[in-house]
Design a protein around this motif. Structure first.
Motif, short mmCIF file in Angstrom:
data_model
loop_
_atom_site.label_atom_id
_atom_site.label_comp_id
_atom_site.label_asym_id
_atom_site.label_seq_id
_atom_site.Cartn_x
_atom_site.Cartn_y
_atom_site.Cartn_z
N SER A 209 33.72 -5.22 -11.73
CA SER A 209 32.52 -5.17 -12.56
C SER A 209 31.47 -4.29 -11.89
CB SER A 209 31.96 -6.58 -12.76
OG SER A 209 31.42 -7.07 -11.55
N GLN A 210 30.54 -3.80 -12.71
CA GLN A 210 29.49 -2.93 -12.20
C GLN A 210 28.70 -3.60 -11.09
OE1 GLN A 210 26.96 -1.42 -15.32
NE2 GLN A 210 27.76 0.62 -14.96
N ASN A 211 28.45 -4.90 -11.23
CA ASN A 211 27.68 -5.60 -10.21
C ASN A 211 28.35 -5.55 -8.84
OD1 ASN A 211 25.69 -6.35 -12.02
ND2 ASN A 211 26.66 -8.31 -12.52
N GLN B 182 28.37 -1.28 -7.57
CA GLN B 182 27.17 -0.46 -7.42
C GLN B 182 26.52 -0.59 -6.05
OE1 GLN B 182 24.57 -1.50 -10.66
NE2 GLN B 182 25.47 0.02 -12.03
N ARG B 183 26.83 -1.66 -5.34
CA ARG B 183 26.16 -1.94 -4.08
C ARG B 183 27.19 -2.12 -2.96
NH1 ARG B 183 21.16 -4.76 -5.08
NH2 ARG B 183 21.63 -6.34 -3.52
N SER C 116 31.43 -9.04 -0.83
CA SER C 116 30.79 -7.83 -1.33
C SER C 116 31.48 -6.59 -0.76
CB SER C 116 29.30 -7.82 -0.93
OG SER C 116 28.62 -8.94 -1.44
N LEU D 285 32.78 -14.09 -10.68
CA LEU D 285 32.65 -12.63 -10.60
C LEU D 285 33.99 -11.98 -10.29
CD1 LEU D 285 29.36 -12.27 -8.49
CD2 LEU D 285 29.62 -11.92 -10.96
#
Length: 460
Positions: free
Chosen positions: A39-41, A44-45, A300, A379
């Protein structure tokens, strides 16, 4: 099991070799592996880990990727760290770096200008907030202490200081090049420069150590500590000088039961002093947790730069959709040559399928006292909840009934007692995770086949 996770994170490796890219090999069978959600979430980080491989000498217990440099090549190393940072940030297409950690080796041997150069490179390409946590590991020698202020000017706002022990004889036997006085002075200076953002590393289960002497030493150390303490057990790594000394009988280390008592004692002492445990090896007060390490434990993305560094990210610039476990070339001289040739020194790339990704989220997430929250698990696994995977298992049920493991409306986590036994529980949880995910994949395949068959029949 108590050993602290470093930035160079261990890889959970799937199977055989697939094909080679310019950045190393990618393994795994893409034809059979289910895709992991990206997912983008999640893409992106990323956190950024930068590895400085050089040390003045090798400690007797250490098997980390470090080298004693015979020549000063700081300028070349700085340029290569900048180049690889640029290459991998562009490859990942992340828009934000959430935290930076300079580890090693002994990164406090680097010139502060190196730190500044890497941070400037990152901030030129992506959003790196002035409030982002930027940590430097420090060897508490007089030379290290004298550079702390310059490191702050270069962009460091948090220090992790390798005190290890307050016993000078132990420091000598471990091959450390600082004294207890050096360590205390370095901690004091770091606290002056970064109040509330200084972590102290301390080691237990050292040769000749007892539970009583350990408790006394830790209590003394806490009088001068800031708001964060990392504990880790001295482990015997094959090939090190200490391993050979123990094998030959010249040195003895505490047994498993004594080591467990030391860990239990330390947890109690830290709790009494106001330090809350938030991970197997980490304790903080005033909410001064390590945000960088939390990003590892929460699954992450992170980008590893420098010789031997590890990373986990999706190479979006290559059209990638799955996260890869990436390892940079170990040897600094070879890594430098590869960075000059290709812009990076990635030696190995392993595509993480859905199961491998969930395994990492499970193993690292359960290290935290808060465990894995349902929303966070969703997620990575929107199709199967923690309840669906673990609640019906008889083997997991035994762990739940024993009180060592908790599965409730918050999520999945260890109890106070269970956290110390995490390693013994993980095999059961991993087996159940694999079984349930495999069942889900077989069910989906069967349903897809039936749907195809029906469409074919209808068309006739």
């Amino acid at each position: 099991m108590f050993k602290r996770i470093k930035g160079a994170f261990p890889v959970l490796c799937p199977g055989g070799r697939r094909r080679c890219f310019s950045g190393g090999s990618v393994t795994g069978d893409e034809e059979t592996k289910p895709k992991a959600p990206a997912s983008q979430n999640l893409t992106q980080r990323a956190a950024l880990y930068v590895h400085w491989p050089y040390c003045l000498r090798r400690c007797s217990y250490c098997n980390f990727n470090k080298y004693v440099s015979r020549v000063n090549n700081d300028s070349i190393m700085t340029k290569c760290l900048q180049r690889e940072t640029e290459t991998l940030l562009q490859l990942s297409r992340v828009s934000c770096i959430t935290s930076v950690f300079f580890g090693g080796g002994t990164p406090s041997l680097a010139d502060p200008s190196t730190i500044h150069a890497v941070l400037e490179t990152a901030s030129r390409l992506v959003n790196l907030s002035h409030e982002a946590e930027v940590t430097l590991e420090v060897n508490p020698t007089p030379a290290g202490k004298s550079k702390l202020e310059d490191f702050c000017r270069a962009g460091i706002n948090r220090f992790s200081i390798g005190v290890q022990s307050l016993q000078d004889e132990d420091l000598k036997s471990l091959g450390r090049d600082h004294s207890s006085w050096d360590a205390l002075q370095t901690v004091e200076e770091a606290r002056r420069l970064c109040p509330g953002r200084v972590s102290v590393d301390v080691m237990f289960s050292r040769p000749g150590q007892t539970v009583k002497s350990w408790d006394k030493e830790l209590s003394e150390l806490l009088r001068v500590c800031d708001d964060h303490v990392s504990l880790y057990q001295l482990t015997l790594e094959r090939g090190t000088q200490l391993f050979k000394q123990v094998q030959s009988g010249n040195v003895t280390v505490p047994g498993e039961d004594v080591t467990a008592d030391m860990y239990r004692c330390a947890r109690q002492t830290l709790h009494q002093q106001g330090y809350l445990q938030y991970e197997v090896s980490n304790f903080a007060r005033n909410n001064s947790v390590s945000h960088h390490n939390i990003s590892y434990w929460k699954g992450s993305q992170y980008i590893g730069v420098g010789p031997g560094a590890h990373g986990r990210f999706v190479p979006l610039a290559e059209g990638g959709v799955d996260r890869e476990a990436r390892t940079q070339t170990l040897e600094p001289d070879v890594w430098i040559r590869e960075v000059h040739q290709a812009g990076h020194g990635t030696r190995r790339r392993i595509r993480l399928g859905h199961l491998e990704l969930l395994e990492e989220v499970l193993v690292t997430g359960l290290r935290m006292t808060e465990g894995i929250l349902h929303k966070h698990w969703g997620l990575f696994s929107p199709e199967m909840s923690l309840f669906q995977i673990f609640d019906a298992s008889s083997d997991v049920g035994e762990l739940l009934r024993s009180g060592r493991l908790i599965l409730d409306d918050r999520g999945l986590r260890c109890s106070w007692e269970g956290l110390a036994l995490l390693d013994s529980m993980l095999p059961t949880l991993l087996v159940e995770l694999e079984r349930r995910i495999s069942e889900k994949q077989l069910g989906d395949s069967s349903e897809s086949a039936n749907t195809h068959e029906k469409k074919t029949s209808d068309s006739r």
